[in-house]
Design an enzyme around this catalytic site. Sequence first.
Site, PDB file in Angstrom:
ATOM      1  N   GLU A 113      -3.874  -6.526  -0.579  1.00 12.88           N
ATOM      2  CA  GLU A 113      -5.145  -7.155  -1.043  1.00 12.88           C
ATOM      3  C   GLU A 113      -4.993  -7.503  -2.565  1.00 12.88           C
ATOM      4  O   GLU A 113      -5.082  -6.172  -3.131  1.00 12.88           O
ATOM      5  CB  GLU A 113      -6.339  -6.842  -0.412  1.00 12.88           C
ATOM      6  N   LYS A 150      -8.229  -0.912  11.589  1.00 10.97           N
ATOM      7  CA  LYS A 150      -7.697  -1.074   9.968  1.00 10.97           C
ATOM      8  C   LYS A 150      -8.551   0.095   9.251  1.00 10.97           C
ATOM      9  O   LYS A 150      -9.876   0.006   9.251  1.00 10.97           O
ATOM     10  CB  LYS A 150      -7.971  -2.677   9.561  1.00 10.97           C
ATOM     11  N   GLU A 182      -8.539   1.383   5.313  1.00  6.95           N
ATOM     12  CA  GLU A 182      -8.271   1.509   3.745  1.00  6.95           C
ATOM     13  C   GLU A 182      -8.093   2.701   3.301  1.00  6.95           C
ATOM     14  O   GLU A 182      -8.728   3.667   3.361  1.00  6.95           O
ATOM     15  CB  GLU A 182      -9.594   0.865   2.920  1.00  6.95           C
TER      16      GLU A 182
END
Length: 202
Positions: free
Chosen positions: A97, A30, A32
């Site tokens: 998020e 993952k 960001e």
Amino acid sequence: MPFLSYESGPDDALRNAGRFFREAGIRALKLEGGRQIVPQIKALVDAGIPVMGHLGLTPQRAAMLGGFKAQARTAEGAQKLLEEALEDAGCFAMVLECVPAPVAAAVSARLRIPTIGIGAGPDCDGQVLVFHDLLGLSDFRPRFAKAYADLGRVASEAVAEYAREVREGAFPAPEHCFSIRPEEWQAWQTRLEADSRANGKE
């Protein structure tokens, strides 16, 4: 991927990702960030490494976002979130998020890949919470998190009780100790006495 393990470019991203796969046994990564990391994502995907994206509040860059605050709360911010959704870069899924629920719902509806929400409302394809938040293990709990237990309080009480019993001599008690057969104890004492005499300590 950890902070600064991929930001410097595709070569570093690929080298570090390879180590994670070989040494840590991971099966996906993952990352960001938005458009600025498209070259890294493409390099990883081209090498056969599954990549999940992460947009909205990106904790590794929280200082640049003004702290741990909700993102995409303006029309411009919502549009930027949609444009940076990285589906075309090859991500197999996207974490959203700390964004308004309607924004997350609209972005989710426009993507072919699944979205995973954390503080992004109920209309994402899946949900995730930080383990420590879910179990109540940290003093800080984001507004969007729900604690399903208060293990932090339980843990603090247990540690305090342990420290009290150690200070008072209540722990370890006999039932927490191992024994030695009397004949073995006596044999060892006899040996110690003999060693002392031989070394002139008596």
